[in-house]
Design an enzyme around this catalytic site. Structure first.
Site, PDB file in Angstrom:
ATOM      1  N   LYS A 115       0.883  -1.163   0.000  1.00  0.00           N
ATOM      2  CA  LYS A 115       0.000   0.000   0.000  1.00  0.00           C
ATOM      3  C   LYS A 115       0.917   1.207   0.000  1.00  0.00           C
ATOM      4  O   LYS A 115       1.580   1.517   0.991  1.00  0.00           O
ATOM      5  CB  LYS A 115      -0.916   0.003   1.215  1.00  0.00           C
ATOM      6  CG  LYS A 115      -1.935   1.108   1.089  1.00  0.00           C
ATOM      7  CD  LYS A 115      -2.712   1.340   2.334  1.00  0.00           C
ATOM      8  CE  LYS A 115      -3.320   2.718   2.221  1.00  0.00           C
ATOM      9  NZ  LYS A 115      -3.356   3.395   3.506  1.00  0.00           N
ATOM     10  N   GLY A 149      -7.477   9.894   9.385  1.00  0.00           N
ATOM     11  CA  GLY A 149      -7.821  10.040  10.795  1.00  0.00           C
ATOM     12  C   GLY A 149      -8.803  11.157  11.096  1.00  0.00           C
ATOM     13  O   GLY A 149      -9.134  11.382  12.261  1.00  0.00           O
ATOM     14  N   ALA A 208      -9.052   6.259   3.786  1.00  0.00           N
ATOM     15  CA  ALA A 208      -8.927   7.417   4.688  1.00  0.00           C
ATOM     16  C   ALA A 208     -10.185   8.262   4.701  1.00  0.00           C
ATOM     17  O   ALA A 208     -10.788   8.524   3.664  1.00  0.00           O
ATOM     18  CB  ALA A 208      -7.729   8.299   4.315  1.00  0.00           C
ATOM     19  N   GLY A 209     -10.535   8.668   5.896  1.00  0.00           N
ATOM     20  CA  GLY A 209     -11.618   9.617   6.078  1.00  0.00           C
ATOM     21  C   GLY A 209     -12.899   9.045   6.646  1.00  0.00           C
ATOM     22  O   GLY A 209     -13.713   9.788   7.191  1.00  0.00           O
ATOM     23  N   ALA A 263      -9.048   2.434   9.322  1.00  0.00           N
ATOM     24  CA  ALA A 263      -8.404   2.013  10.567  1.00  0.00           C
ATOM     25  C   ALA A 263      -8.967   2.809  11.732  1.00  0.00           C
ATOM     26  O   ALA A 263      -9.683   2.279  12.571  1.00  0.00           O
ATOM     27  CB  ALA A 263      -6.890   2.190  10.472  1.00  0.00           C
ATOM     28  N   SER A 264      -8.655   4.120  11.741  1.00  0.00           N
ATOM     29  CA  SER A 264      -9.004   4.947  12.904  1.00  0.00           C
ATOM     30  C   SER A 264     -10.471   4.858  13.274  1.00  0.00           C
ATOM     31  O   SER A 264     -10.808   4.842  14.464  1.00  0.00           O
ATOM     32  CB  SER A 264      -8.656   6.417  12.619  1.00  0.00           C
ATOM     33  OG  SER A 264      -7.300   6.547  12.291  1.00  0.00           O
TER      34      SER A 264
END
Lengths: 264, 92
Positions: free
Chosen positions: A98, A159, A185-186, A207-208
């Site tokens: 990635k 994040g 992301a986001g 993830a976050s």
């Protein structure tokens, strides 16, 4: 959904949720969240070996049978990213990467020039390259053209939990793509993941949103269902948006009633 | 490994206080950003073995070039070498 497989490179997955491992308060919490998410592909970062650290994310992924996807997080130049990818290949025995090449620490937005340069080099070196990119349809096309196996546009900064800030761009990207488009992301909550799938993304990476949720395991399950629900909705084909109402009950056959003499 | 260019830092300078306290047979190298002194002839294999007993999940670069694990035993370190030893951690 076993009848709707997700193919990335030459590998087929039944889950369309790619998880990250960053941000989890510990390996036990992470493990429960990974199980609840149903993910089959999960990212790790490459960092200097610290002899004092106990336990390894690799042993968790190995135990769960989840394929490891190394990232190049923290790289600011193509050169750093290429070297990190090659070290990851050596350490983990995978030629998947990635690819992240960011421009600055405040936004963590991808540097498009360095990213494209690194992607081309790594594709030539035999890597299966999954680039974290801006939500830019032109850059997405160029990454595809140099041989990336997917494009991974950001919905909003890493994040931030701000969701997909430009759904129109996502639609432009997914409509022209010949490779899988993966939201990267986001995502902040389940509706963000569902929206990505409804816009035609082949998968969601996050993830976050899970690891930093108050209940990571619950949010992981929510994301799993959201991805599945959004994918089903995309395949089903949504109704067109209308300015005015369109009755869902038939107009014909109504009783003829005197509006001046109500029954009550 | 030998270096084609001089190191960017002064860590290998003969005047360096660190190298001046080591025996002439010792080499000053950088391991994950930390200066350390190793005996001449130390291999990359031995250096990594001092950091971890893991037999997988670890990769090493010397002076920004990946050294495959199969070549660690044959790779003797040279003074001024910059060694990076990486593994996978939670991230992404």
């Amino acid at each position: 959904m076993s009848d709707d497989l997700f193919t990335l490179g030459s590998t087929t997955f039944s889950s369309r949720l790619i998880m990250g491992t960053g941000g989890a308060p510990g390996l036990e919490v992470l493990e429960r969240a990974l199980i609840a998410s149903g993910t089959e592909l999960t990212t790790v970062a490459m960092r200097r070996l610290d002899p004092t650290v106990q336990g390894s994310v690799l042993s968790v992924l190995d135990r769960l049978g989840i394929r490891v996807l190394p990232n190049t997080a923290g790289c600011f130049t193509a050169g750093e990213a290429v070297l990190t990818a090659r070290l990851a290949r050596e350490a983990l025995g995978t030629d998947w990467v990635k690819l992240e090449v960011v421009a600055d620490e405040r936004t963590l937005l991808p540097d498009p020039v360095e990213l494209l340069d690194a992607a081309e080099t790594l594709v030539d070196d035999g890597f299966t390259v999954l680039p974290y990119t801006n939500d830019d349809p032109v850059l997405a096309r160029k990454l595809q053209d140099v041989g990336c196996a997917a494009v991974m546009p950001l919905g909003s900064p890493i994040g931030s939990g701000l969701g997909i800030r430009n759904p129109h761009n996502f639609q432009l990207i997914t409509e022209q793509a010949r490779v899988p488009v993966i939201l990267d992301a986001g995502a902040g909550t389940a509706s963000d993941a569902a929206l990505a799938m409804e816009l035609g993304c082949a998968a969601v990476m996050l993830a976050s949103a899970v690891t930093r949720a108050q209940e990571p395991e619950l949010m992981a399950a929510a994301m799993r269902h959201a991805v599945d629900g959004g994918r089903l909705a995309y395949r089903a084909g949504r109704i067109p948006r209308r300015y005015f109402a369109e009755a869902s009950s038939p107009v014909d056959g109504r009783a003829v009633l005197d509006p001046e003499r109500p029954a009550f | 490994m030998t270096e084609s260019t001089p190191p960017a830092t002064s860590t290998t300078s003969p005047a360096s206080p660190v190298t001046s306290t080591t025996s002439p047979a010792d080499l000053s190298v950088s391991v994950n950003g930390e200066r350390r002194s190793v005996a001449a002839g130390t291999t990359l294999d031995a250096l990594v073995a001092g950091l971890t007993s893991a037999h997988s999940g670890v990769a090493a670069a010397v002076n920004e070039a990946v050294v495959p694990r199969g070549r660690w035993a044959a790779t003797a370190l040279a003074g001024g070498d910059r060694v990076e030893v990486l593994t996978a951690v939670q991230g992404g």
